[in-house]
Motif scaffolding. Structure first.
Motif, PDB file in Angstrom:
ATOM      1  N   SER A 153      47.116   3.303 -19.826  1.00  0.00           N
ATOM      2  CA  SER A 153      47.868   3.148 -21.593  1.00  0.00           C
ATOM      3  C   SER A 153      49.138   2.137 -21.165  1.00  0.00           C
ATOM      4  O   SER A 153      50.029   2.295 -22.458  1.00  0.00           O
ATOM      5  N   MET A 154      48.649   1.239 -20.739  1.00  0.00           N
ATOM      6  CA  MET A 154      50.337  -0.099 -21.030  1.00  0.00           C
ATOM      7  C   MET A 154      48.641  -1.076 -21.083  1.00  0.00           C
ATOM      8  O   MET A 154      48.464  -1.881 -19.820  1.00  0.00           O
ATOM      9  N   LEU A 184      49.440  -5.913 -17.111  1.00  0.00           N
ATOM     10  CA  LEU A 184      49.348  -4.206 -17.142  1.00  0.00           C
ATOM     11  C   LEU A 184      47.812  -4.181 -17.169  1.00  0.00           C
ATOM     12  O   LEU A 184      47.430  -4.154 -16.008  1.00  0.00           O
ATOM     13  N   GLY A 185      47.642  -2.455 -17.752  1.00  0.00           N
ATOM     14  CA  GLY A 185      46.081  -2.048 -17.242  1.00  0.00           C
ATOM     15  C   GLY A 185      47.128  -0.967 -15.481  1.00  0.00           C
ATOM     16  O   GLY A 185      46.405  -0.147 -15.440  1.00  0.00           O
ATOM     17  N   ASN A 186      48.289  -0.337 -16.179  1.00  0.00           N
ATOM     18  CA  ASN A 186      48.649   0.296 -15.034  1.00  0.00           C
ATOM     19  C   ASN A 186      47.779   1.215 -15.133  1.00  0.00           C
ATOM     20  O   ASN A 186      47.901   2.245 -15.395  1.00  0.00           O
ATOM     21  N   PHE A 187      47.952   2.483 -13.531  1.00  0.00           N
ATOM     22  CA  PHE A 187      47.180   3.875 -13.115  1.00  0.00           C
ATOM     23  C   PHE A 187      46.202   4.231 -14.391  1.00  0.00           C
ATOM     24  O   PHE A 187      46.815   5.224 -14.962  1.00  0.00           O
ATOM     25  N   PRO A 188      45.517   3.516 -14.132  1.00  0.00           N
ATOM     26  CA  PRO A 188      44.308   3.887 -15.020  1.00  0.00           C
ATOM     27  C   PRO A 188      43.627   5.635 -14.813  1.00  0.00           C
ATOM     28  O   PRO A 188      43.456   5.482 -12.954  1.00  0.00           O
ATOM     29  N   LEU A 189      43.500   6.229 -15.341  1.00  0.00           N
ATOM     30  CA  LEU A 189      42.960   7.568 -15.207  1.00  0.00           C
ATOM     31  C   LEU A 189      41.030   7.756 -15.315  1.00  0.00           C
ATOM     32  O   LEU A 189      40.648   6.673 -15.987  1.00  0.00           O
ATOM     33  N   MET A 239      39.676  14.407 -12.304  1.00  0.00           N
ATOM     34  CA  MET A 239      40.387  13.934 -12.811  1.00  0.00           C
ATOM     35  C   MET A 239      41.028  12.621 -11.603  1.00  0.00           C
ATOM     36  O   MET A 239      41.563  13.570 -11.117  1.00  0.00           O
ATOM     37  N   LEU A 240      40.673  11.095 -11.367  1.00  0.00           N
ATOM     38  CA  LEU A 240      41.376  10.640 -10.313  1.00  0.00           C
ATOM     39  C   LEU A 240      42.665   9.334 -11.054  1.00  0.00           C
ATOM     40  O   LEU A 240      42.274   9.096 -12.562  1.00  0.00           O
ATOM     41  N   LEU A 241      43.608   8.874 -10.358  1.00  0.00           N
ATOM     42  CA  LEU A 241      44.352   8.028 -10.384  1.00  0.00           C
ATOM     43  C   LEU A 241      44.721   7.300  -9.312  1.00  0.00           C
ATOM     44  O   LEU A 241      44.996   7.702  -8.417  1.00  0.00           O
ATOM     45  N   ASP A 242      44.309   6.318 -10.752  1.00  0.00           N
ATOM     46  CA  ASP A 242      44.740   5.007  -9.505  1.00  0.00           C
ATOM     47  C   ASP A 242      45.440   4.233  -8.899  1.00  0.00           C
ATOM     48  O   ASP A 242      46.603   3.431 -10.688  1.00  0.00           O
ATOM     49  N   LEU A 243      46.420   3.680  -8.522  1.00  0.00           N
ATOM     50  CA  LEU A 243      47.493   3.236  -8.048  1.00  0.00           C
ATOM     51  C   LEU A 243      47.628   1.299  -7.848  1.00  0.00           C
ATOM     52  O   LEU A 243      47.640   0.975  -7.628  1.00  0.00           O
ATOM     53  N   ALA A 276      44.027   3.143  -3.914  1.00  0.00           N
ATOM     54  CA  ALA A 276      44.659   4.432  -3.042  1.00  0.00           C
ATOM     55  C   ALA A 276      44.918   5.132  -4.283  1.00  0.00           C
ATOM     56  O   ALA A 276      45.101   4.948  -6.134  1.00  0.00           O
ATOM     57  N   GLY A 277      45.461   5.993  -4.962  1.00  0.00           N
ATOM     58  CA  GLY A 277      45.982   7.056  -5.801  1.00  0.00           C
ATOM     59  C   GLY A 277      45.965   8.876  -5.089  1.00  0.00           C
ATOM     60  O   GLY A 277      45.546   9.180  -4.419  1.00  0.00           O
TER      61      GLY A 277
END
Length: 782
Positions: free
Chosen positions: A71-72, A83-88, A164-168, A248-249
């Motif tokens: 979302s960035m 950016l490209g932070n915290f992809p789902l 749904m995963l979120l990646d740090l 990780a996430g």
């Protein structure tokens, strides 16, 4: 492959809808690096599918694999992916076994179906090869995603559960440390991470808050590398041994809803995790997360943003119209409005100064992007200038490049000076000009300790020797000790812009006007140039000079498309990202003197033609832009029009490869829009070069005065045989100058151009030419 136009844009069916002519996928291949996803004008939230191919802007139409939905983003930038932070990432786990899920980037990467991609202003969607469909839209600081999971069964016949995963992580894998927590009852995922800017110094912290709708939570937890567990519900990660990057996430698994649809709302903030949640709850409230309402608001915002411009297209091709409108669209993606999201100084609330980010970089954007916004969105451009000045007030220096709340690398001069001068001569309001003068004088007089990311280096030599020497001795500050030629030329123009502001404010401007002539000190009249051992036939080029006044040498074709690219880190040279051949035309304030140096108008035109026809011109980089229109100064405005048509549509067009280089936050878009509009700026001056528009007529309604300015072609033909102005009428009176000032837009004048198939005498006399310092016609103010 990507039939974007066949997708109906909802709203105003049957009427002209400008959004039908905007294709965000232009430049999504061939190194354009555009952001192709969903955003608002200047919006912070920018949602798109991230791929493992050309992913500087997140998504590319290069056929690579989708690795997540984040979302960035920045748009059109070079260097490391930004950016490209915290992809789902959505998936089914085979047999509903958690150990069968794919968590790491390499294991989860999935192809997308080419003809499923839909990109429109405020909307992006595609279908993965496994059948999962994703679509997204955004508010200011919040993205909303809708994922459709087709019904799938395990081997025993039970329905598979969506996960749904979120990646740090971010696109560059620059994360230094991060934390995450998962609420087992609601599925809310919160956290933050510390990352590095893609083209600058320092680090930034970004916070997120993700909520899901439409499906009951089955279980949740965290994952590390390619394994996950339902305990614990929190995790902290850092760079490990030998800076090992730990993937990780967190994850949430759901009972599959009957419809198969699962919504995810992602709130973002640079201030705190709580504020990320507040942004989301305010901008996309529950309980339904109305996706269509958010998307419609985004479309409405883009229609309003594009509304000052209109065209009479006639029978101009659809591709040409699409190229024009899409170029204007890209101009307004960045810089991004981070007002109330800047943690570096307490400047929040109703009295806060604006804060814009992703000036990436002003070396690119000062030439055309900011001048375009001055015409069609002066209120926002004024806010951007105020943001630059507020940064100076709090950090001591005007930015030259800035992204992700960090200082970016300085590429050449202190080119925020040009942006400020351009705003001044075009009468932008709401700006503290006293503060502005203090800021530009600081650039001109004071050297920062680290001039690699702000201000100017070599000021001792600049003031004493009147040029930047090759191998300068500079103990006041430290930076990349290269680019002596390009910095000398850019500092000269920067000081001209300081003198412009000084004169307008009633200050003594003579010192800076004198420094604006320092470019002459690196002109070597007897220097020749060869290509593959053959003399080009031209003599007189800029060359490096040592502190003792003796000449150094740089091959004039070095750093051109015929040789190697020269950047700050790759092959650093005495010109930056351009050759001596290209920089020889960069004296924007005194082209008349430069033309004399280069042998007079006829010889200048011959040299300029050679530059553009020999492969030396790098049309994929911003320093070349002004050279396309420099024919005006030699009394050959028709050749500027001819040269613009040689690049549009051959290099700038409506294909996914339709940008010849990085879009650079909309700079390539602004070059395209100005060229096709028929008025091209000399930034920092009240000058627009007149050429025929690529349409029957183009009009711009000033948001300041509500007056409509029109450039109208007579004898226009869409095959572009008639591209030479034979005569012109301004407000019904004969007009012979080949340029016009900003008052054209503010007062709503009408310029009527009679066209023909051959060059004419129009705009060719000395009195018709744009102003130069040496002709006494500079510092024009509106």
């Amino acid at each position: 492959m990507f039939d974007w136009l066949s997708q109906t844009v909802i709203g105003r069916i049957g009427d002209f809808d400008v959004l039908r002519f905007v294709n965000p996928l232009i430049g999504s291949d061939n190194g354009g690096n555009v952001f192709a996803g969903a955003t608002l004008p200047y919006g912070m939230a920018k949602a798109v599918a991230d791929v493992d191919g050309q992913n500087t802007g997140g998504f590319s139409t290069d056929g690579s694999h989708v690795t997540g939905f984040s979302s960035m983003h920045d748009s059109g930038t070079g260097g490391n992916p930004s950016l490209g932070n915290f992809p789902l990432f959505p998936q089914y786990c085979p047999e509903n076994e958690l150990d069968n899920c794919k968590f790491s980037i390499a294991s989860r990467a999935t192809n997308y179906i080419n003809d499923s991609v839909i990109a429109r202003p405020g909307y992006f969607g595609l279908t993965l090869e496994n059948g999962i469909h994703a679509e997204m839209t955004t508010a200011e600081h919040t993205a909303i995603y809708q994922f459709h999971f087709p019904l799938e069964k395990s081997s025993n016949g039970s329905t598979l559960s969506p996960l749904m995963l979120l990646d740090l992580t971010d696109l560059w894998a620059s994360r230094q440390k991060a934390t995450i927590s998962v609420d087992d009852s609601t599925g809310r995922i919160k956290g933050q991470g510390t990352f590095l800017p893609s083209f600058g110094a320092g680090s930034y912290i970004l916070h997120f808050c993700v909520d899901f709708k439409n499906a009951p939570v089955q279980d949740s937890g965290v994952w590390v590398n390619d394994r996950a567990g339902t305990e614990p519900k929190t995790l902290s990660v850092t760079r490990g041994f030998n800076l090992f990057y730990l993937q990780a996430g967190g994850f949430v698994r759901f009972e599959r809803p009957t419809s198969g649809n699962l919504s995810a709302r992602v709130g973002l903030s640079f201030i705190s995790t709580d504020k990320a949640c507040q942004n989301a709850e305010k901008e996309i409230p529950g309980p339904t997360y109305d996706f269509e309402a958010v998307r419609m608001r985004a479309e409405t915002a883009w229609r309003q943003q594009l509304s000052p411009v209109s065209v009479e297209a006639g029978d101009v091709s659809l591709d040409t119209q699409t190229s024009f409108w899409s170029a204007i669209y890209r101009i307004m993606i960045s810089p991004q409005n981070y007002t109330d999201e800047n943690p570096h100084w307490e400047d929040h609330g109703s009295n806060a100064e604006p804060y814009f980010d992703s000036f990436y970089c002003i070396w690119d954007s000062f030439r055309v992007q900011h001048p375009f916004l001055t015409i069609v969105d002066p209120a926002t451009q004024s806010q951007m200038v105020r943001s630059l000045l507020d940064t100076y007030k709090h950090e001591g220096w005007l930015p030259d490049c800035r992204m992700s709340l960090c200082k970016g690398w300085t590429q050449g001069g202190s080119n925020a000076d040009v942006v400020i001068a351009d705003a001044y001569v075009k009468n932008l309001t709401g700006i503290d000009w006293s503060l502005a003068y203090s800021a530009v004088v600081n650039d001109a007089e004071n050297e920062p300790p680290d001039w690699s990311n702000e201000g100017r280096g070599g000021l001792m030599s600049w003031k004493k020797l009147n040029y930047i020497p090759y191998l300068d001795y500079d103990y006041l500050g430290f930076g990349t000790n290269s680019r002596s030629i390009s910095r000398t030329l850019e500092y000269s123009y920067n000081d001209y812009c300081v003198s412009t502001l000084a004169k307008g404010l009633g200050k003594d401007h003579s010192k800076y006007l004198a420094r604006a002539q320092n470019w002459m000190n690196l002109y070597k009249a007897d220097q020749n140039s060869s290509i593959n051992g053959s003399d080009t036939g031209f003599t007189g080029f800029f060359q490096p000079k040592y502190m003792n006044g003796t000449w150094g040498y740089q091959n004039p074709i070095a750093c051109s498309p015929l040789t190697d690219f020269c950047s700050l880190t790759s092959n650093p040279s005495e010109t930056f990202e351009s050759s001596v051949w290209e920089y020889q035309f960069f004296v924007p304030h005194d082209m008349a003197t430069l033309i004399k140096f280069l042998g007079g108008p006829d010889r200048f035109v011959t040299r300029l033609d050679y530059f553009h026809s020999s492969g030396l011109a790098d049309i994929g980089n911003e320093p070349v832009f002004l050279t396309v229109f420099n024919y005006h100064y030699a009394g050959r405005p028709g050749l500027s029009a001819k040269r613009a048509h040689s690049y549009i549509p051959s290099a700038f067009n409506a294909s996914t490869s339709g940008i010849p280089g990085n879009d650079d936050s909309g700079a390539m878009g602004a070059f395209t829009a100005f060229s096709m509009m028929g008025l091209f700026p000399n930034p920092g001056q009240n000058v627009y070069f007149i050429t025929p528009p690529f349409f029957e007529a183009v009009s711009v309604t000033s948001p300041v005065t509500n007056n409509t300015a029109t450039i109208q072609n007579v004898n226009f033909d869409s095959s572009y045989k008639n591209i030479y102005i034979q005569s012109a009428m301004l407000n019904g009176e004969p007009y012979n100058k080949n340029w016009v000032g900003h008052e054209f837009f503010l007062q709503g004048w009408t310029l009527e151009l009679v066209l023909g198939a051959n060059e004419s005498e129009w705009g060719t006399r000395d009195e018709d030419l744009p102003p130069s310092v040496s002709t006494g016609g500079t510092m024009e103010y509106f």
